[in-house]
Scaffold this active site. Sequence first.
Site, PDB file in Angstrom:
ATOM      1  N   ASN A 214     -82.007 -15.249 -57.939  1.00 35.71           N
ATOM      2  CA  ASN A 214     -80.930 -14.620 -58.710  1.00 35.71           C
ATOM      3  C   ASN A 214     -80.105 -13.732 -57.784  1.00 35.71           C
ATOM      4  O   ASN A 214     -80.418 -13.591 -56.606  1.00 35.71           O
ATOM      5  CB  ASN A 214     -81.523 -13.839 -59.890  1.00 35.71           C
ATOM      6  CG  ASN A 214     -82.562 -12.845 -59.421  1.00 35.71           C
ATOM      7  OD1 ASN A 214     -82.262 -11.907 -58.717  1.00 35.71           O
ATOM      8  ND2 ASN A 214     -83.827 -13.102 -59.776  1.00 35.71           N
ATOM      9  N   ASP A 284     -87.394 -15.529 -64.058  1.00 37.93           N
ATOM     10  CA  ASP A 284     -88.000 -15.836 -65.364  1.00 37.93           C
ATOM     11  C   ASP A 284     -88.625 -17.225 -65.363  1.00 37.93           C
ATOM     12  O   ASP A 284     -89.493 -17.527 -66.176  1.00 37.93           O
ATOM     13  CB  ASP A 284     -86.939 -15.774 -66.470  1.00 37.93           C
ATOM     14  CG  ASP A 284     -86.491 -14.347 -66.700  1.00 37.93           C
ATOM     15  OD1 ASP A 284     -87.358 -13.466 -66.686  1.00 37.93           O
ATOM     16  OD2 ASP A 284     -85.277 -14.117 -66.862  1.00 37.93           O
ATOM     17  N   LYS A 294     -90.116 -31.452 -47.628  1.00 36.06           N
ATOM     18  CA  LYS A 294     -88.778 -31.449 -48.225  1.00 36.06           C
ATOM     19  C   LYS A 294     -88.579 -32.707 -49.067  1.00 36.06           C
ATOM     20  O   LYS A 294     -88.733 -33.831 -48.563  1.00 36.06           O
ATOM     21  CB  LYS A 294     -87.721 -31.379 -47.116  1.00 36.06           C
ATOM     22  CG  LYS A 294     -86.319 -31.260 -47.666  1.00 36.06           C
ATOM     23  CD  LYS A 294     -85.275 -31.271 -46.556  1.00 36.06           C
ATOM     24  CE  LYS A 294     -83.906 -31.378 -47.196  1.00 36.06           C
ATOM     25  NZ  LYS A 294     -83.128 -32.473 -46.748  1.00 36.06           N
ATOM     26  N   PHE A 330     -86.998  -2.507 -66.033  1.00 34.72           N
ATOM     27  CA  PHE A 330     -85.540  -2.660 -65.959  1.00 34.72           C
ATOM     28  C   PHE A 330     -85.128  -3.874 -66.786  1.00 34.72           C
ATOM     29  O   PHE A 330     -85.849  -4.871 -66.821  1.00 34.72           O
ATOM     30  CB  PHE A 330     -85.083  -2.844 -64.500  1.00 34.72           C
ATOM     31  CG  PHE A 330     -85.055  -1.545 -63.734  1.00 34.72           C
ATOM     32  CD1 PHE A 330     -86.234  -0.899 -63.411  1.00 34.72           C
ATOM     33  CD2 PHE A 330     -83.855  -0.973 -63.359  1.00 34.72           C
ATOM     34  CE1 PHE A 330     -86.228   0.307 -62.732  1.00 34.72           C
ATOM     35  CE2 PHE A 330     -83.827   0.238 -62.672  1.00 34.72           C
ATOM     36  CZ  PHE A 330     -85.017   0.872 -62.356  1.00 34.72           C
ATOM     37  N   LYS A 344     -87.339  -4.146 -76.682  1.00 37.01           N
ATOM     38  CA  LYS A 344     -88.238  -4.511 -75.571  1.00 37.01           C
ATOM     39  C   LYS A 344     -89.343  -3.476 -75.373  1.00 37.01           C
ATOM     40  O   LYS A 344     -90.402  -3.775 -74.834  1.00 37.01           O
ATOM     41  CB  LYS A 344     -87.430  -4.610 -74.275  1.00 37.01           C
ATOM     42  CG  LYS A 344     -86.674  -5.899 -74.137  1.00 37.01           C
ATOM     43  CD  LYS A 344     -86.170  -6.089 -72.721  1.00 37.01           C
ATOM     44  CE  LYS A 344     -85.341  -7.364 -72.714  1.00 37.01           C
ATOM     45  NZ  LYS A 344     -85.276  -8.039 -71.487  1.00 37.01           N
TER      46      LYS A 344
END
Length: 410
Positions: A214, A284, A294, A330, A344
């Site tokens: 991310n 996530d 690969k 966070f 949350k």
Amino acid sequence: MSLNKSVFSKKKIILGITASIAAYKAAYICSKLTGMGAGVIPVMTPNALNFIAPLTLSSISGNKTVVDQFENQKKIYHISLSHSADVFLIAPASADVISKLSYGVGDNFLTTSAISATCPVLVAPAMNESMYLDPVIQQNINHLKESGKYFFVGPASGKLACGEEGPGRMEDEDIIIERLGELLKYKSDLKGKNILITAGGTKEFIDPVRFISNRSSGKMGYALAEEARSRGAKEVILVSAAEKSLKPYGIKIVYAGDTAGMKRALLEYLKDSDIVMMAAAVSDIVPVKKYNFKLKKKDDILSKIKFKENENILELLAEKKKKDQYLVGFAAETDYSIEAVKDKLKGRNIDMIVGNDISTKSIGMGSDYNEVDLVRQDGSVKKLARDKKRIIARGIWDEIVKNLDAVKNQ
Ligand SMILES: Cc1cc2nc3c(=O)[nH]c(=O)nc-3n(C[C@H](O)[C@H](O)[C@H](O)COP(=O)(O)O)c2cc1C
């Protein structure tokens, strides 16, 4: 004015003096601090010698005034002196010294010591109004404030030595001393505490060259770690996925690139930690299988890549958390709402969640700026307006320290 004199007792304070007409006022500050039991080491720029004699300050403080950078002092004195100080005050601070520090110019003992200082540096500007309001000087002042290491007091408005009136007068000496006392307290806010912080976006590898991650840069976690060190934490451990970030001074870095590594490190250090902050953006989702070669395009690559939901490390820490440990999570969302952050927290063993809206690139992930809500388990919310991440980090720690103090005084 309420001045807690005991906060100065046995503290080592560097008093920096620059070439301003207000230099004579430093003698009063030196005398007051010495009288309250502080050890004051006067440091003057060579130009300041035109305004006040070093002998005055040496006589008041009982310590030799340092001016010459290259005088044969104790071993590498600009480092050993600044590292041993509890706080560094520059009063008066000239436009010249402020600007030099803003650019990291160490051309004399005072500036070199201030650059190497690891304690808070309090700056009391003193100059003509036109100098103070000059856009470059303003920019340099802001630059120093945003670094997190430099704090400012004043200037006051009023009659200036040149006969003009306006902002630029050095702040009243007693107000400067009061602010210095606050900084000494700030510097021991986290005394004796072990702090564990995570930072950066995890990289979950699919094969040796491909990964899912991310936009998290790690800047928020690094800023929190630096702020914790400034507030006197015993040890700050930063479990970081942001391997390209510069290692901050005085912080133990444990690189952990993926969820598995981060979890390992957290479980290792959790037991001895007083405060844990999960600022990292842990992916996530993770690949179901990690290939050790690969994957080739021609081998139907899409059929080989599958993802599953990742485990929730924050949840794991919440389960393990002891009563006297403080856990901060966070939450960054593009469809952000405080209500969702409150949800949350419900029923979870987490003390605070720092929520932020990442629907715009000007704050949050990857940005140098942030704007956050600090939501506590009791449902209370404190908003921190948009600012540099280091200043946001200060606001987050202010709130935590306040919470810890409240618990202690119950
Ligand atoms: C009489 C006089 C008064 C001055 N007062 C100030 C002042 O209050 N603030 C300031 O920034 N510069 C002031 N200056 C200019 C500084 O002394 C000059 O920029 C000097 O290079 C600063 O040296 P330093 O920053 O190494 O101490 C003054 C100069 C003179 C001649």
